[in-house]
Scaffold this active site. Structure first.
Site, PDB file in Angstrom:
ATOM      1  N   ASP A   1       3.277   6.313  -1.962  1.00 44.17           N
ATOM      2  CA  ASP A   1       1.958   5.678  -1.892  1.00 44.17           C
ATOM      3  C   ASP A   1       2.036   4.192  -2.223  1.00 44.17           C
ATOM      4  O   ASP A   1       2.918   3.750  -2.973  1.00 44.17           O
ATOM      5  CB  ASP A   1       0.985   6.359  -2.854  1.00 44.17           C
ATOM      6  CG  ASP A   1       1.536   6.398  -4.278  1.00 44.17           C
ATOM      7  OD1 ASP A   1       2.762   6.619  -4.433  1.00 44.17           O
ATOM      8  OD2 ASP A   1       0.769   6.205  -5.227  1.00 44.17           O
ATOM      9  N   GLU A   2       1.132   3.444  -1.657  1.00 45.56           N
ATOM     10  CA  GLU A   2       0.871   2.060  -2.067  1.00 45.56           C
ATOM     11  C   GLU A   2       2.118   1.190  -2.139  1.00 45.56           C
ATOM     12  O   GLU A   2       2.299   0.423  -3.073  1.00 45.56           O
ATOM     13  CB  GLU A   2       0.150   2.059  -3.435  1.00 45.56           C
ATOM     14  CG  GLU A   2      -1.166   2.818  -3.360  1.00 45.56           C
ATOM     15  CD  GLU A   2      -1.865   2.973  -4.724  1.00 45.56           C
ATOM     16  OE1 GLU A   2      -3.082   2.847  -4.767  1.00 45.56           O
ATOM     17  OE2 GLU A   2      -1.170   3.216  -5.714  1.00 45.56           O
ATOM     18  N   ALA A   3       2.983   1.288  -1.132  1.00 48.30           N
ATOM     19  CA  ALA A   3       4.165   0.422  -1.069  1.00 48.30           C
ATOM     20  C   ALA A   3       3.768  -0.848  -0.320  1.00 48.30           C
ATOM     21  O   ALA A   3       4.233  -1.114   0.781  1.00 48.30           O
ATOM     22  CB  ALA A   3       5.316   1.144  -0.381  1.00 48.30           C
ATOM     23  N   GLU A   4       2.926  -1.623  -0.946  1.00 48.31           N
ATOM     24  CA  GLU A   4       2.249  -2.694  -0.221  1.00 48.31           C
ATOM     25  C   GLU A   4       3.123  -3.913   0.012  1.00 48.31           C
ATOM     26  O   GLU A   4       2.748  -4.813   0.750  1.00 48.31           O
ATOM     27  CB  GLU A   4       0.944  -3.059  -0.954  1.00 48.31           C
ATOM     28  CG  GLU A   4      -0.022  -1.883  -0.933  1.00 48.31           C
ATOM     29  CD  GLU A   4      -1.213  -2.048  -1.884  1.00 48.31           C
ATOM     30  OE1 GLU A   4      -1.444  -3.185  -2.350  1.00 48.31           O
ATOM     31  OE2 GLU A   4      -1.896  -1.038  -2.147  1.00 48.31           O
TER      32      GLU A   4
ATOM     33  N   HIS B   1       5.749   1.520  -6.710  1.00 46.11           N
ATOM     34  CA  HIS B   1       5.557   2.114  -8.040  1.00 46.11           C
ATOM     35  C   HIS B   1       6.889   2.257  -8.771  1.00 46.11           C
ATOM     36  O   HIS B   1       7.136   3.258  -9.450  1.00 46.11           O
ATOM     37  CB  HIS B   1       4.874   3.489  -7.934  1.00 46.11           C
ATOM     38  CG  HIS B   1       3.422   3.397  -7.560  1.00 46.11           C
ATOM     39  ND1 HIS B   1       2.425   3.180  -8.473  1.00 46.11           N
ATOM     40  CD2 HIS B   1       2.819   3.483  -6.345  1.00 46.11           C
ATOM     41  CE1 HIS B   1       1.239   3.157  -7.836  1.00 46.11           C
ATOM     42  NE2 HIS B   1       1.458   3.320  -6.542  1.00 46.11           N
TER      43      HIS B   1
END
Lengths: 529, 529
Positions: free
Chosen positions: A332-335, A269
């Site tokens: 979050d969501e550190a893909e 993000h």
């Protein structure tokens, strides 16, 4: 139903004893000359509340008295609240004279069992007294007093009285120490005046933590003086807060007993940061600014030392700007990262936050990096099953409860809602109210729960009217879950008290969703949600 | 004269050595192709200043670079100063790239001999560099840079360039650590915006202390939360600052390297307090509010314990509002009290100030109470003979020099001045400049002098235009006496540099007194004062 729940309201909060046994009024008493509880529509419901036969009318003779360090601020807040609609002078003064015709705010004589936020409020024929151990308790007592007065007290110009405070004895304190609401100012930016309005709304419902999501792929919204391009470039067209503006917000919240929790979301993000400084990218090249709504595509370069210099500088400045104990670092969501890369980054990120004297908070994925147990994890998965959370609670972590299907204020109310997202389904007002933050995740005991927090993401919310539409009437639902005793949270009773807020919002010009689940005054109930 | 004084400007300040020997320019060089010093009209005169052949033109390509903690604020202040008139973007950034076309503000590499406020300023063809050890030094360097640019840089809308900074090497540091200006907001109240404008004026001339006379017979101008009637009653029709407004002023000054010195004038000059609370009077009865200009008639009741409770509460709150080291407690003209009563009060008053961690300052009469030697005494008698001050200096007190006939900015310029007082005679611009704060009182050595301070009392000043008329052009005179080396303060040289400020004030719409002693551009000199 109502009579039962009123009686329940007299039950003691844990350990403080029963105050006014047998004085509970009910709607059945309404026509018998006994006190009516029509006016007792306070949200969140106080822990103990008993109507009495007394009543006090605020007049041009009323003085607001205060004593104790920190009580003055609350007294002026009350005066500022009452003066426009009543037109009365309402002088604020230290204790002098007879003590009649006074609204007294006092930090003396409160039982220690009321804690940091509790208060007692009593009404006699000669005045109102609010006692608390701390200024925050007085401030919450003032919010209760506000709701005991007619809705027209919310008006910004003079209205007809009388300004009668119904007879009541209240002993109140919150269930959870942390009652949070979040605002995403990254996807769409909201200026200082809008955010102050938002803080006012939180204060009215006794929310005590305001979590600002300050950075995301779409924008970096806080000037970091050692890395100014984060804001001047990464703020894009939307804008950013100068540090002076942000300090102003911190103080504005603190004046309302609200702690600001700043979030710098890393390592994912982060496109706005990556576009501002090439050295944060593994290839050394800045990315392009991004205004879409996808997630998971960006990451700081975890192998570059510049990344940690950047994060250290940012957290140093953020910690200096916010006196509260928490700094939220997203997570979050550190893909784009492997599990090992994620842990490599988070180990250092958490240590940096601790180094500046702050307690780290992260979205629950941060638990994958096995952070120190002082790290607070914020749950947002809508599922009630989470072995990760259960293990974290067992290991001593404290948790914030923000289940996406219940607490996310940006989720559509139903299929007809134009604004908002629907990835966890829809969230009606009743859905937002009928869950227990202390018992939501299987295997996690209430003792591990710091409290509920309601996020409001702004991908689809461009104006403050949009924000209000999603916030109301679900804000009071989450607020009551955080404040009131668990066995007092009854939907039917709540929906009637919630309905009584409608006229206040009309006067305040709040753009709220008139959910057909709520018996708004003068409205027809329909079968919708 | 000018050529001599320019050469003198190259002499070293104590201990720092000679920097650019032999590079001094003079007006005689003007027509020979050598650098002209026409543009070097900086007030206060820098300690060392040498013209060079280089020059840098600020353009739309110029970047403002900064490094070091605290430098960002100064960089944005410079950008805010330059952007309106130039219309250039002037991005502010950390050091990157080539370093050409930059104005660099750096806290690295300054010699420690420059101290807390000194700076070096150098101009090359590719940019300007200001170095300092502390942010205050950078900020004063920026004020110098501002005066090196054409007057039109002061405009609030776009003007024609070019924006050329003439070639110069400056090494500068102040003579006195304390350079003060005072404003009486008690006799007439000036609102927050006016006071900010006043602070801006002080900053432009490197004044670093702003003394606010907050209370007097005619008004109490600061909300004291434990005694609110001081402001709500004692503020009278004029008004008062809320604590939030006052904190805003403290920060506004601090952002400009200025320390706010709050004055609560006791035990005399207190009618506003006596009218607010009866218990501060010996007869227990509040006095009437007062709007006249007499002095010496009011006093707190020194035998009542309430007086000390009041003063303790006031100083506790004032100390919490002002991070600077000083609290001024007045102490002048308490003519209702015997010497013993005065000392009885002052002993306790000084101890209260010290108890809250502040250093007491008083008008010089405070010395009659034999206070502890850390107490600063502010001299205002116009006489140069004072055995009281000589003894105090010998005993180790530090002194502020504010002789009424030289430093009081509210004294009439001459018999034709409509505004102002004339009790010590008249004070022309030349009078305000031609005295030495380090050698004014017979028998007091410069080592005992903290610096000069210029009071501006407001008995006759009702509007901010009135304030400006008395402030300008005497403010720069006092400022230069506080900043520049004593042997550089030459009236003829100063009056020419002062004249060059006139076009700036015209652009800023300052209502200044066009003293005929000053050779304003385009004006005829007359014989007046």
């Amino acid at each position: 139903m109502t009579s039962v729940s009123r009686r329940q309201a007299l039950r003691s909060i844990a350990g403080t004893g029963l105050l006014w046994a047998g004085t509970g009024a009910s709607r059945a008493q309404r026509d018998g000359g006994a006190p009516s509880d029509d006016a007792l529509t306070v949200v969140p419901r106080p822990a103990e509340m008993a109507p009495t036969r007394a009543a006090y009318e605020i007049t041009d003779e009323t003085t607001i008295m205060f004593d104790g360090s920190g009580a003055f601020h609350v007294a002026t807040a009350l005066a500022d609240l009452l003066r426009p609609a009543t037109g009365f002078e309402l002088p604020v003064d230290r204790p002098t004279g007879s003590g009649t015709d006074t609204i007294s705010l006092t930090l003396d004589g409160a039982p220690p069992t009321l804690g940091d936020e509790g208060y007692r409020l009593g009404v006699t024929d000669s005045g109102v007294t609010i006692r608390a151990a701390e200024p925050a308790g007085l401030f919450w007592g003032v919010q209760t007093l506000r709701q005991l007065l007619p809705p027209s007290v919310e008006a910004d110009s003079e209205r007809a009285g009388p300004w009668t405070v119904p007879g009541v004895q209240i002993r109140d304190a919150p269930r959870f120490d942390y009652r949070g609401v979040h605002l995403d100012v990254a996807r769409h930016f909201f200026d200082v005046d809008a955010v102050k309005q938002y803080i006012d709304y939180l204060a009215a419902y006794k929310i005590n933590h305001f979590h600002m999501h300050l950075t995301d792929d779409q924008g970096w919204r806080l000037m970091i003086e050692s890395w100014p391009r984060l804001a001047t470039v990464g703020g894009g067209e939307g804008g950013y807060y100068t540090q002076a503006e942000f300090r102003d917000l911190v103080r504005y919240a603190a004046d309302r007993s609200i702690t600001l929790v700043p979030e710098i979301d890393v390592p994912g993000h982060t496109n706005a940061a990556l576009a501002s400084y090439g050295e944060l990218n593994c290839d050394g090249q800045p990315t392009d600014l991004y205004t879409g709504t996808e997630v998971g595509f960006s990451s700081l370069c975890v192998d570059r030392e510049e990344t940690y210099e950047f994060f250290d500088d940012v957290i140093r400045e953020v910690a200096a700007l916010t006196p509260g104990p928490y700094v939220h670092i997203g997570g979050d969501e550190a893909e784009e990262l492997s599990e090992a890369e994620y842990a490599q980054f988070m180990d250092r990120a958490v240590a940096i936050v601790q180094n500046y004297g702050k307690r780290p908070v992260g979205w629950y994925q941060v638990l994958n990096a096995d952070p120190p147990e002082s790290t607070v994890a914020q749950y947002w998965n809508p599922s009630r099953e989470s072995s990760l959370l259960e293990a974290a609670a067992d290991a001593g972590h404290e948790l914030l409860m923000s289940p996406g299907s219940r607490a996310f204020l940006d989720i559509k109310y139903n299929e007809g809602t134009e604004l908002g997202l629907s990835w966890p389904g829809f969230t009606s007002v009743r859905d937002a109210y009928t869950w227990d933050p202390g018992a939501y995740v299987d295997g996690v005991d209430e003792s591990a729960v710091m409290g509920p927090e309601a996020p409001l993401w702004s991908e689809t919310l461009e104006t403050f009217d949009d924000v209000e539409f999603m916030l109301f009437p679900r804000l009071p639902a989450i607020a009551e879950l955080g404040w009131s005793p668990a066995d007092e949270t009854d939907w039917s009773d709540f929906s009637e008290r919630l309905a009584a807020q409608g006229p206040r919002w009309d006067i305040l010009d709040v753009n709220f969703y008139r959910s057909p689940q709520v018996p708004w005054p003068g409205g027809e109930r329909s079968g919708g949600i």
